[in-house]
Design a protein around this motif. Structure first.
Motif, short mmCIF file in Angstrom:
data_model
loop_
_atom_site.label_atom_id
_atom_site.label_comp_id
_atom_site.label_asym_id
_atom_site.label_seq_id
_atom_site.Cartn_x
_atom_site.Cartn_y
_atom_site.Cartn_z
N THR A 140 58.36 -24.82 -25.62
CA THR A 140 58.84 -23.48 -25.22
C THR A 140 59.84 -23.54 -24.08
O THR A 140 60.03 -22.56 -23.37
N SER A 156 62.42 -20.73 -24.05
CA SER A 156 61.95 -19.46 -23.50
C SER A 156 61.90 -19.50 -21.98
O SER A 156 62.29 -18.53 -21.32
N HIS A 160 56.22 -12.02 -20.04
CA HIS A 160 56.89 -13.10 -20.75
C HIS A 160 56.20 -14.45 -20.57
O HIS A 160 55.74 -15.07 -21.53
N ILE A 184 64.12 -12.36 -25.63
CA ILE A 184 62.82 -12.86 -25.18
C ILE A 184 61.73 -12.66 -26.23
O ILE A 184 61.06 -13.62 -26.64
N LEU A 219 59.81 -15.50 -28.69
CA LEU A 219 58.35 -15.61 -28.69
C LEU A 219 57.79 -15.56 -30.11
O LEU A 219 56.74 -16.15 -30.39
N VAL A 278 54.17 -17.03 -23.13
CA VAL A 278 54.72 -18.36 -23.38
C VAL A 278 53.64 -19.43 -23.21
O VAL A 278 53.58 -20.40 -23.98
#
Length: 316
Positions: free
Chosen positions: A195, A198, A184, A162, A166, A188
């Motif tokens: 993204t 992610s 998170h 994660i 990023l 994002v």
């Protein structure tokens, strides 16, 4: 706010945590209950660790898992509360981008670990109730250590991608987060890249971590309830069910705030933003605070040892 906070940048050196927008005037008062919660987290979990260490009769799988839970709660709470209190009391809103990623790694990693520990504790209760004569043979100390190591490695391996993902994105919108900590999906949303990786990976972590744990916990308790209802007397059923009460309460204290927080984020668009932030903060602090209280009150062995400890201190 400086111009650099709202113009183009590809690698923000700092993130600005606004805290709880709309409640700035109440920060000092809000810090009091959160300080009290943190004190309970520290005191309660360290007492659990101390009692299990000094009481030889508690050196068994259930209490080893409880120690793992206490350590996880200490890290999970410490990852967020000190920064939150520094925002409330000292208006210290800046956090480096690397520290922000580190914070969200610890939050998600130890949340997954805590869920895994609850699954391990459910397995312990299943073996103790459904196979009582084989409990000590199945759940040996080496196996308990391997389970703890597996839970920790799973959390690290699931969550480590994660923050690495990023770091790959470009950030060209703003470096301001209207929250008290980094999570998170909040980070994002600051990126201007595609993204979806992610977002999909975050969902994968949720399903393969907490989702699978809940599934196996449900299976364990289904088997436990079947075994309990087969017992011949009501007293035996109640006594056996009572051995699971602490674990069930702790599970509810962990998963219910989690679901409530997720539910309000997805369906509570009409709620004020500060309500969402407060719910997220309480969700992270409530389980670490309640777990030592639940086990201290519901577990007779810990309660009796704690009372003896207080009696010794009072005589000094």
């Amino acid at each position: 706010m400086s111009h650099s906070n709202v113009t183009d940048f590809t690698n923000p050196s700092t993130i600005i945590l606004l805290g709880i927008p709309g409640l700035e005037a109440d920060y000092v008062w809000m810090s009091i209950p959160f300080c009290a919660m943190y004190a309970v987290v520290l005191l309660g979990n360290f007492i659990i660790l101390f009692i299990v260490k000094i009481e030889a009769s508690l050196h068994e799988p259930m209490y080893y898992f409880l120690c793992m839970l206490a350590i996880t709660d200490l890290v999970l709470s410490t990852a967020t509360l000190p920064k939150m209190l520094s925002i409330f009391l000292f208006s210290s809103r800046e956090i480096s981008f690397s520290a922000c990623l580190t914070q969200l790694f610890f939050i998600h990693c130890f949340a997954v670990m805590e869920s895994g520990i609850f699954m391990a504790m459910a397995f312990d209760r299943y073996v103790a109730i459904c196979h009582p004569l084989r409990h000590s043979a199945i759940l040996t100390n080496p196996l308990v250590a391997k389970i703890g190591l597996a839970v920790a490695l799973r959390g690290i391996m699931l969550v480590l991608p994660i923050p690495l993902l990023l770091r790959r994105w470009l950030y060209c919108r703003t470096n301001i987060l209207p929250y008290t900590h980094c999570e998170h999906m909040d980070v994002v949303k600051l990126a201007c890249s595609d993204t979806r990786v992610s977002s999909y990976y975050g969902l994968f972590v949720l399903l393969c971590g907490i989702g699978l744990d809940m599934f196996f916990i449900a299976i364990s308790y289904f088997q436990i309830l079947r075994a309990i209802f087969r017992l011949p007397t009501k007293e035996a059923r109640l006594k056996t069910l009572g051995t699971c009460s602490s674990h069930v309460c702790a599970i509810l204290a962990f998963y219910i705030p989690n679901f409530f927080s997720s539910f309000t984020q997805r369906f509570g668009q009409n709620l004020p933003h500060y309500f969402h932030v407060l719910i997220g903060d309480v969700y992270l602090q409530l389980p670490p605070m309640l777990n030592p209280i639940i086990y201290g009150v519901r577990s007779k062995q810990i309660r009796d040892r704690l009372l003896r400890l207080f009696a010794c201190v009072s005589r000094i």
